[in-house]
Design a protein around this motif. Structure first.
Motif, PDB file in Angstrom:
ATOM      1  N   ASP A  26       0.811  -1.218   0.000  1.00 59.84           N
ATOM      2  CA  ASP A  26       0.000   0.000   0.000  1.00 59.84           C
ATOM      3  C   ASP A  26       0.845   1.269   0.000  1.00 59.84           C
ATOM      4  O   ASP A  26       0.300   2.365  -0.124  1.00 59.84           O
ATOM      5  N   THR A  27       2.163   1.113   0.149  1.00 57.29           N
ATOM      6  CA  THR A  27       3.013   2.277   0.385  1.00 57.29           C
ATOM      7  C   THR A  27       3.967   2.563  -0.773  1.00 57.29           C
ATOM      8  O   THR A  27       4.216   1.721  -1.627  1.00 57.29           O
ATOM      9  N   ASP A  28       4.515   3.766  -0.731  1.00 56.42           N
ATOM     10  CA  ASP A  28       5.567   4.123  -1.680  1.00 56.42           C
ATOM     11  C   ASP A  28       6.916   3.762  -1.062  1.00 56.42           C
ATOM     12  O   ASP A  28       6.973   3.132  -0.004  1.00 56.42           O
ATOM     13  N   GLY A  31       7.473   4.363   2.769  1.00 60.27           N
ATOM     14  CA  GLY A  31       6.602   3.768   3.780  1.00 60.27           C
ATOM     15  C   GLY A  31       5.314   4.529   4.021  1.00 60.27           C
ATOM     16  O   GLY A  31       4.552   4.209   4.931  1.00 60.27           O
ATOM     17  N   VAL A  32       5.038   5.555   3.197  1.00 58.11           N
ATOM     18  CA  VAL A  32       3.801   6.334   3.286  1.00 58.11           C
ATOM     19  C   VAL A  32       2.801   5.748   2.299  1.00 58.11           C
ATOM     20  O   VAL A  32       3.173   5.371   1.185  1.00 58.11           O
ATOM     21  N   VAL A  33       1.530   5.696   2.691  1.00 59.20           N
ATOM     22  CA  VAL A  33       0.495   5.155   1.802  1.00 59.20           C
ATOM     23  C   VAL A  33       0.424   5.995   0.526  1.00 59.20           C
ATOM     24  O   VAL A  33       0.322   7.225   0.574  1.00 59.20           O
ATOM     25  N   TYR A  34       0.499   5.301  -0.606  1.00 59.70           N
ATOM     26  CA  TYR A  34       0.373   5.926  -1.922  1.00 59.70           C
ATOM     27  C   TYR A  34      -1.046   6.453  -2.071  1.00 59.70           C
ATOM     28  O   TYR A  34      -2.017   5.758  -1.729  1.00 59.70           O
ATOM     29  N   HIS A  35      -1.214   7.658  -2.598  1.00 56.18           N
ATOM     30  CA  HIS A  35      -2.523   8.322  -2.611  1.00 56.18           C
ATOM     31  C   HIS A  35      -3.629   7.484  -3.253  1.00 56.18           C
ATOM     32  O   HIS A  35      -4.758   7.483  -2.784  1.00 56.18           O
ATOM     33  N   GLU A  77     -15.075  13.602  -4.082  1.00 59.11           N
ATOM     34  CA  GLU A  77     -14.212  14.670  -3.570  1.00 59.11           C
ATOM     35  C   GLU A  77     -13.417  14.079  -2.424  1.00 59.11           C
ATOM     36  O   GLU A  77     -14.000  13.496  -1.502  1.00 59.11           O
ATOM     37  N   ILE A  78     -12.098  14.245  -2.463  1.00 52.40           N
ATOM     38  CA  ILE A  78     -11.254  13.669  -1.423  1.00 52.40           C
ATOM     39  C   ILE A  78     -10.334  14.744  -0.868  1.00 52.40           C
ATOM     40  O   ILE A  78      -9.674  15.459  -1.636  1.00 52.40           O
ATOM     41  N   ASP A  79     -10.293  14.833   0.454  1.00 49.99           N
ATOM     42  CA  ASP A  79      -9.321  15.679   1.137  1.00 49.99           C
ATOM     43  C   ASP A  79      -8.321  14.763   1.828  1.00 49.99           C
ATOM     44  O   ASP A  79      -8.695  13.975   2.701  1.00 49.99           O
ATOM     45  N   PHE A  80      -7.072  14.854   1.407  1.00 54.29           N
ATOM     46  CA  PHE A  80      -5.983  14.103   2.030  1.00 54.29           C
ATOM     47  C   PHE A  80      -5.406  15.007   3.117  1.00 54.29           C
ATOM     48  O   PHE A  80      -4.710  15.972   2.815  1.00 54.29           O
ATOM     49  N   LEU A  81      -5.703  14.710   4.364  1.00 52.88           N
ATOM     50  CA  LEU A  81      -5.340  15.594   5.465  1.00 52.88           C
ATOM     51  C   LEU A  81      -4.001  15.235   6.107  1.00 52.88           C
ATOM     52  O   LEU A  81      -3.223  16.115   6.452  1.00 52.88           O
ATOM     53  N   ARG A  82      -3.773  13.941   6.294  1.00 52.68           N
ATOM     54  CA  ARG A  82      -2.538  13.456   6.923  1.00 52.68           C
ATOM     55  C   ARG A  82      -2.191  12.107   6.306  1.00 52.68           C
ATOM     56  O   ARG A  82      -3.073  11.371   5.906  1.00 52.68           O
ATOM     57  N   PRO A  83      -0.903  11.759   6.298  1.00 48.96           N
ATOM     58  CA  PRO A  83      -0.512  10.474   5.698  1.00 48.96           C
ATOM     59  C   PRO A  83      -0.665   9.298   6.659  1.00 48.96           C
ATOM     60  O   PRO A  83      -0.491   9.439   7.875  1.00 48.96           O
TER      61      PRO A  83
END
Length: 148
Positions: A26-28, A31-35, A77-83
């Protein structure tokens, strides 16, 4: 023996809650989740919400609620607020905001503990197998009504 309710989350407070873990896939590289993976998490939440409400995708297409039909995301509509990060345990919350004759508006959130990471507003259209808009059967309207 594993049951659907063991893996499909649970209905609560008029909506649905699905817990899941973030895996390496799930990550790049950091180690952060890919959008785009958030779309997968949101889809799982919507699908299991329907499933636990007694509305399975196969049954819809087979005409189990009247005429054959399906749900298709028309707008999001998506708001990506924190990873989110690898190994996090996330919760996908799904609630019905509004129903119309041929559409459903859903509110979804992805949380880590109590922290909101993603907020999404989703418009889902009811379509025929040919992809044409159609009215939602009364039984489906009743099951998906906000707060039910």
């Amino acid at each position: 023996m594993v049951t659907i309710s063991d893996i499909a989350g649970r209905l609560e407070g008029g909506g649905h809650r699905l817990d899941l873990r973030v895996y390496f896939e799930d990550t790049d590289f950091s180690g952060v989740v890919y959008h785009a993976r958030y779309l997968h998490f949101l889809e799982r939440g919507r699908s299991d919400f329907l499933r636990l409400k007694g509305i399975g995708h196969r049954e819809l297409m087979a005409g189990g609620f009247g005429a054959p039909m399906a749900f298709a995301v028309r707008r999001m509509e998506i708001d990506f607020l924190r990873p989110a990060r690898i190994d996090d345990v996330l919760t996908v919350l799904t609630t019905t905001r509004q129903l119309g004759g041929a559409r459903v508006l859903l509110d979804q959130k992805i949380l880590r503990a109590e922290e909101v990471l993603v907020e999404a507003n989703v418009k889902v259209a009811v379509i025929s197998p040919e992809g044409k808009p159609m009215r939602m059967p009364q039984r489906v309207l009743e099951v998906l009504a906000p707060g039910v």
